[in-house]
Write a protein that holds these residues in place. Sequence first.
Motif, PDB file in Angstrom:
ATOM      1  N   SER A  32       0.856  -1.181   0.000  1.00  0.00           N
ATOM      2  CA  SER A  32       0.000   0.000   0.000  1.00  0.00           C
ATOM      3  C   SER A  32       0.898   1.239   0.000  1.00  0.00           C
ATOM      4  N   PRO A  33       0.465   2.327  -0.632  1.00  0.00           N
ATOM      5  CA  PRO A  33       1.254   3.563  -0.575  1.00  0.00           C
ATOM      6  C   PRO A  33       1.512   4.033   0.864  1.00  0.00           C
ATOM      7  N   SER A  48       6.424   5.443   4.552  1.00  0.00           N
ATOM      8  CA  SER A  48       5.580   5.238   3.377  1.00  0.00           C
ATOM      9  C   SER A  48       6.313   4.384   2.357  1.00  0.00           C
ATOM     10  N   ARG A  49       5.565   3.869   1.409  1.00  0.00           N
ATOM     11  CA  ARG A  49       6.179   3.121   0.308  1.00  0.00           C
ATOM     12  C   ARG A  49       7.148   4.015  -0.464  1.00  0.00           C
ATOM     13  N   ALA A  50       6.770   5.263  -0.672  1.00  0.00           N
ATOM     14  CA  ALA A  50       7.638   6.195  -1.405  1.00  0.00           C
ATOM     15  C   ALA A  50       8.983   6.380  -0.689  1.00  0.00           C
TER      16      ALA A  50
END
Length: 130
Positions: A32-33, A48-50
């Motif tokens: 998930s983001p 976060s994924r980012a």
Amino acid sequence: MTDTRTAVLAAADALVAAFGRHDTKAYFDAFSPEATFIFYNLDRTLASRAEYEAEWALWETRDGFAVRACRSTGRNVQIVGDVAIFTHAVETDLSIGGEAMTNRERETIVFARQADDRWLAVHEHLSAAA
């Protein structure tokens, strides 16, 4: 419960397989983001994924990081409603700066069922194996 367990294991298998072939698109698409990440070799939580994608890109460019293979054993799934906790032992063949090595670790990945019934990882916690 068996169908749910099977679906979670399939999601975990896809994530591990993508990681093991250094397929960054498929690997990060499994998260998930909003996923969070705790790695024993980092001094902070990736929120976060980012953030994880940026860290991964840094490892690749700065350290010559590349995953060569990954094996998952001792797998367990605990289902709690629309959340599943997947634990396993993970052995990863990788190279850093052209030097081959193998890491042995323990990992917990928390999956959440999405509105479309997919299971996405929402948290990963990696620890060195004892």
